[in-house]
Scaffold this motif. Structure first.
Motif, short mmCIF file in Angstrom:
data_model
loop_
_atom_site.label_atom_id
_atom_site.label_comp_id
_atom_site.label_asym_id
_atom_site.label_seq_id
_atom_site.Cartn_x
_atom_site.Cartn_y
_atom_site.Cartn_z
N ASN A 110 0.96 -1.34 -0.12
CA ASN A 110 0.05 0.10 -0.08
C ASN A 110 0.88 1.18 -0.11
OD1 ASN A 110 0.40 1.18 2.81
ND2 ASN A 110 -0.14 -0.79 3.29
N LEU A 126 -3.98 3.94 -1.58
CA LEU A 126 -4.21 2.70 -2.46
C LEU A 126 -3.58 1.36 -1.91
CD1 LEU A 126 -3.12 4.24 -5.77
CD2 LEU A 126 -5.35 4.15 -4.79
N ILE A 128 -2.41 -2.61 -3.19
CA ILE A 128 -2.06 -3.19 -4.46
C ILE A 128 -1.89 -4.53 -4.16
CG2 ILE A 128 -0.84 -3.44 -6.59
CD1 ILE A 128 -0.13 -0.62 -6.42
N TYR A 149 -1.84 -7.02 -11.17
CA TYR A 149 -2.06 -5.87 -9.90
C TYR A 149 -3.48 -5.65 -9.71
CZ TYR A 149 3.02 -5.67 -11.02
OH TYR A 149 4.41 -5.84 -11.13
N VAL A 151 -5.80 -3.17 -8.03
CA VAL A 151 -5.52 -2.00 -7.34
C VAL A 151 -6.89 -1.38 -6.76
CG1 VAL A 151 -4.64 0.57 -7.55
CG2 VAL A 151 -3.70 -1.35 -8.95
N PHE A 164 -1.61 4.79 -14.65
CA PHE A 164 -0.96 3.84 -14.19
C PHE A 164 0.41 3.64 -14.92
CE2 PHE A 164 -4.67 0.99 -12.30
CZ PHE A 164 -4.93 2.03 -11.20
#
Length: 326
Positions: A110, A126, A128, A149, A151, A164
């Protein structure tokens, strides 16, 4: 809720690995008898960090957060919880039954649990969930690795101009003589040797390989539209205006299409200082004398890094986005 603490992050600072051979053996026993004892389940499956796994603490020194989607698994009895004794097992995607790789490694990160010492930027909130996987085959897939990933925007804030980026420091053999480029039709970033001999102890000599990094899937914008590669940027391992980013504005600018001094990426030369704004640097076939590549431009080979970026789009609170890189 977009918050965490150092002790929780420290507990999760590890990797969970599982092999297809273990899953195959597990499935064979369960599907032939309709049941399985905990003693017959490999530790990698019994300790997998799937949602509410009741056996997790037998193999880890901490508890899973309740009702939290973490590592993907196939939910055989569709009860919304991971329980290997009910036949559940790790997969690449929880929506696809029986799809797993010869090796899978899962971890979670994170942007909230520690200081942003690299960029100096503010934390967003966030998380991930990351899954690396690969297949043992008799063809070129054997030389590939894949990364998924997931997210999650766990903050309470909508992010209106999100990018991204897949960042790559390829170091192809010897790191000091690389060329890079991109294939915009296939969303590929590419590194190859800048001359006919890859020198040094780490070099490949004259047996020169290439490496391609591909956006296979994602991300999706706020309307659900699949986004591909929107820009390709290289930079050098130095601190010039086309070198390593040093501030949070440099990092965001490299994703958004501008150099460290705010000037846009441009067509031709080294991508800096031209008159035509262009988001894809070195998109030409290196064997095409009329294309724009490091070969036709005659750049001195060097230690290159590159970014493959997708965006911009809006990322709302609670939204989950999947990205798969190969």
């Amino acid at each position: 809720g977009g918050q965490t603490n150092a002790s929780t992050c420290s507990e999760f600072d590890q990797f969970w690995k599982v092999e297809a051979s273990e899953i195959n053996q597990f499935r064979q026993v369960f599907e032939s008898t309709g049941s399985i004892a905990a003693a017959d389940v490999p530790a990698s499956i019994l300790g997998w960090p799937g949602r509410n796994n009741p056996y997790f603490t037998e193999f880890n020194t901490f508890d899973l957060p309740p009702n939290k989607d973490l590592a993907p698994y196939w939910d055989v009895d569709n009860d919304g919880e991971y329980d290997p004794l009910n036949g559940d097992y790790p997969v690449i995607d929880s929506d696809n039954q029986g799809v797993y790789a010869d090796q899978m490694v899962w971890w979670v990160v994170n942007d909230k649990g520690n200081a942003h010492t690299e960029t100096g930027g503010e934390a967003i909130g966030l998380q991930i969930n990351s899954l690396a996987f690969a297949f043992a085959t008799n063809d070129e897939v054997n030389n590939m690795t894949f990364y998924k990933y997931v997210v999650e925007n766990n903050s309470s804030t909508s992010l209106d101009s999100v990018f991204f980026s897949q960042w790559v420091d390829p170091d192809l053999g010897s790191a000091t003589d690389d060329y890079v480029g991109c294939d915009t039709l296939n969303d590929l970033g590419i590194v190859y040797n800048g001359d006919g001999e890859d020198d040094g102890l780490q070099g490949y000599g004259d047996n020169l390989p290439l490496l391609g990094i591909d956006f296979f899937q994602g991300p999706r914008d706020e309307n659900g539209k699949q986004l591909g590669m929107s820009s390709f940027l290289y930079y050098n391992n130095d601190f010039t205006v086309t070198g390593n980013p040093e501030t949070v504005n440099h990092y965001y600018g490299y994703m958004a299409g501008v150099w460290k001094d705010g000037s846009p990426f441009t067509f031709g030369g080294n991508g800096y200082g031209g008159s035509e704004k262009f988001n894809f640097i070195f998109p030409g076939d290196p064997s095409d004398a009329n294309g724009w590549s490091e070969c036709t431009d005659g750049n001195p080979p060097a230690d290159r890094r590159f970014l493959q970026t997708s965006g911009p789009f809006r990322l709302d609170p609670g939204v989950v986005n999947d990205v798969i890189i190969g």
